[in-house]
Design a protein around this motif. Structure first.
Motif, PDB file in Angstrom:
ATOM      1  N   GLU A 290      44.523  96.800  71.231  1.00 44.99           N
ATOM      2  CA  GLU A 290      45.531  97.809  70.255  1.00 44.99           C
ATOM      3  C   GLU A 290      46.857  97.115  70.270  1.00 44.99           C
ATOM      4  O   GLU A 290      47.101  97.601  68.892  1.00 44.99           O
ATOM      5  N   THR A 291      48.194  96.488  71.075  1.00 43.68           N
ATOM      6  CA  THR A 291      49.230  95.880  70.832  1.00 43.68           C
ATOM      7  C   THR A 291      49.182  95.126  69.714  1.00 43.68           C
ATOM      8  O   THR A 291      50.499  94.504  68.794  1.00 43.68           O
ATOM      9  N   VAL A 292      48.222  93.681  69.821  1.00 51.76           N
ATOM     10  CA  VAL A 292      47.726  92.398  68.833  1.00 51.76           C
ATOM     11  C   VAL A 292      47.992  93.013  67.385  1.00 51.76           C
ATOM     12  O   VAL A 292      49.055  92.572  66.224  1.00 51.76           O
ATOM     13  N   VAL A 293      47.145  94.292  67.437  1.00 50.67           N
ATOM     14  CA  VAL A 293      47.124  94.793  66.221  1.00 50.67           C
ATOM     15  C   VAL A 293      48.595  95.403  65.433  1.00 50.67           C
ATOM     16  O   VAL A 293      49.098  94.827  64.120  1.00 50.67           O
ATOM     17  N   ARG A 294      49.275  96.673  66.090  1.00 51.12           N
ATOM     18  CA  ARG A 294      50.714  96.729  65.917  1.00 51.12           C
ATOM     19  C   ARG A 294      51.599  95.956  65.405  1.00 51.12           C
ATOM     20  O   ARG A 294      52.368  95.711  65.134  1.00 51.12           O
TER      21      ARG A 294
ATOM     22  N   VAL B 210      51.393  92.403  64.975  1.00 49.51           N
ATOM     23  CA  VAL B 210      51.079  92.057  63.483  1.00 49.51           C
ATOM     24  C   VAL B 210      50.888  92.683  62.068  1.00 49.51           C
ATOM     25  O   VAL B 210      51.286  92.447  61.016  1.00 49.51           O
ATOM     26  N   THR B 211      50.587  93.388  62.459  1.00 51.45           N
ATOM     27  CA  THR B 211      50.644  94.368  60.815  1.00 51.45           C
ATOM     28  C   THR B 211      52.261  95.340  60.944  1.00 51.45           C
ATOM     29  O   THR B 211      52.553  94.465  59.812  1.00 51.45           O
ATOM     30  N   ALA B 212      53.044  94.940  61.875  1.00 50.75           N
ATOM     31  CA  ALA B 212      54.780  95.173  61.834  1.00 50.75           C
ATOM     32  C   ALA B 212      55.364  94.495  61.432  1.00 50.75           C
ATOM     33  O   ALA B 212      56.137  94.183  60.187  1.00 50.75           O
ATOM     34  N   LEU B 213      54.644  93.104  61.773  1.00 52.80           N
ATOM     35  CA  LEU B 213      55.353  91.386  61.597  1.00 52.80           C
ATOM     36  C   LEU B 213      55.114  91.310  59.354  1.00 52.80           C
ATOM     37  O   LEU B 213      56.032  90.644  59.018  1.00 52.80           O
ATOM     38  N   ASP B 214      54.066  91.887  59.031  1.00 55.43           N
ATOM     39  CA  ASP B 214      53.725  92.598  57.755  1.00 55.43           C
ATOM     40  C   ASP B 214      54.159  90.631  56.729  1.00 55.43           C
ATOM     41  O   ASP B 214      54.915  90.664  56.041  1.00 55.43           O
ATOM     42  N   ALA B 215      53.326  89.632  57.347  1.00 53.61           N
ATOM     43  CA  ALA B 215      53.800  88.183  56.531  1.00 53.61           C
ATOM     44  C   ALA B 215      52.213  87.687  56.244  1.00 53.61           C
ATOM     45  O   ALA B 215      51.365  88.706  56.089  1.00 53.61           O
TER      46      ALA B 215
ATOM     47  N   VAL C  21      48.725  84.349  67.859  1.00 54.92           N
ATOM     48  CA  VAL C  21      48.894  83.170  67.486  1.00 54.92           C
ATOM     49  C   VAL C  21      48.473  82.992  66.722  1.00 54.92           C
ATOM     50  O   VAL C  21      48.208  82.453  64.802  1.00 54.92           O
ATOM     51  N   ALA C  22      46.914  82.849  66.815  1.00 54.47           N
ATOM     52  CA  ALA C  22      45.720  82.647  66.127  1.00 54.47           C
ATOM     53  C   ALA C  22      45.493  84.349  64.617  1.00 54.47           C
ATOM     54  O   ALA C  22      45.144  83.737  63.222  1.00 54.47           O
ATOM     55  N   MET C  23      46.086  84.759  64.824  1.00 56.24           N
ATOM     56  CA  MET C  23      45.809  85.898  63.979  1.00 56.24           C
ATOM     57  C   MET C  23      46.421  85.997  63.145  1.00 56.24           C
ATOM     58  O   MET C  23      46.077  85.898  61.430  1.00 56.24           O
ATOM     59  N   ILE C  24      48.184  85.671  63.526  1.00 53.70           N
ATOM     60  CA  ILE C  24      49.130  85.543  62.120  1.00 53.70           C
ATOM     61  C   ILE C  24      48.636  83.877  61.638  1.00 53.70           C
ATOM     62  O   ILE C  24      49.071  83.687  60.457  1.00 53.70           O
ATOM     63  N   ALA C  25      47.655  82.774  62.549  1.00 52.68           N
ATOM     64  CA  ALA C  25      47.763  81.432  61.664  1.00 52.68           C
ATOM     65  C   ALA C  25      46.431  82.077  60.701  1.00 52.68           C
ATOM     66  O   ALA C  25      46.935  81.577  59.351  1.00 52.68           O
TER      67      ALA C  25
END
Length: 266
Positions: A59-63, A65-70, A87-91
């Motif tokens: 849940e925290t990872v999703v929040r 990465v969502t806020a990052l809006d990459a 890191v993998a999610m963002i990659a």
């Protein structure tokens, strides 16, 4: 039940706990990034924030990465590599070669590298460094993500952010708010393209920045500084006393410290 069904149930549960649909790019990353290389549990869930400083709840990872809006091609710095899952999610979103991550804990760096290699994201760079210093060699960054709680991001990180970039961090002590902040528009511009959460006087974002998005709550460990990583004495006085004692033990003693001018003594 097969892994695909478990993953679908996991995503449905995440959307229920977050209270809104997951952004398409984040959803795709959740569907593509394998969980097994990063955690021993099933694809259903993850750690509870605060239990393990290196592993965040899904849940925290999703929040975060969502806020990052990459977006694809964005240069991203992750402060606090942890187990490497975020890191993998963002990659998966921006491309592995565009992701740089640092962690103050050497063992976490080794773990993150190993996990990312196993998951197929070995092109993401993970280095051992004090997160408060960032990673200036590859700056500026379009996006910076802190996976540790702070009142405000360190100055070095803010200076390594691109002029039109975004920095995301868990703001506060105890229970935090996942916060996205961007550099304030120059004076004289209307700033219509930025929707700030509050007025400048009430916005706790750092000087020169404004809050553009918040998600919450979160409960992450506070950001560590050099000397506070696991295995190192956290009490500064005891730590420095031990360091002085060790240096004293190694220092040479006795006659070998005195320079003997034999010409004067003969």
């Amino acid at each position: 039940m097969d892994e695909a069904s478990l993953r679908a149930d996991m995503i449905e549960g995440l959307e229920h706990s977050i209270g809104e649909p997951i952004e398409p790019s984040v959803l795709t990353a959740l569907q593509r990034v394998p969980r097994d290389p990063f955690v021993d549990d099933s694809p259903r869930g993850g750690a509870v924030d605060g239990d393990d400083p290196h592993s965040l709840s899904l849940e925290t990872v999703v929040r975060l990465v969502t806020a990052l809006d990459a977006h694809e091609g964005d240069a991203v710095l992750v402060v606090g590599a942890g187990i490497g899952y975020s890191v993998a999610m963002i990659a998966e979103i921006v491309g592995a070669r565009h992701v740089h991550a640092v962690d103050i804990d050497r063992s976490a760096v080794v773990t993150a590298r190993s996990n990312l290699d196993a998951a197929g994201y070995e092109a993401a760079l993970v280095d051992r460094a004090d997160g408060a210093d960032g990673l200036p060699a590859y700056a500026p960054y379009d996006r910076i993500l802190l996976e540790a709680a702070v009142i405000e991001p360190p100055r070095a990180l803010r200076e390594q952010l691109a002029a039109d970039g975004r920095i995301v961090y868990p703001r506060g002590a105890g229970v935090q708010t996942v916060t996205a902040a961007e550099p304030s528009p120059p004076e004289g511009s209307d700033g219509d393209d930025v929707s700030a959460v509050g007025d400048d006087a009430d916005d706790p974002a750092p000087v020169g920045f404004e809050t553009v998005e918040t998600h919450g709550p979160a409960r992450l460990q506070p950001m560590l500084v050099e000397g506070e990583q696991p295995g190192v004495e956290r009490n500064r006085t005891r730590r420095e006393d031990a360091e002085h004692a060790e240096r004293g033990r190694r220092r040479r003693h006795g006659w070998e410290q005195d320079w003997i001018d034999w010409d004067d003594r003969i």
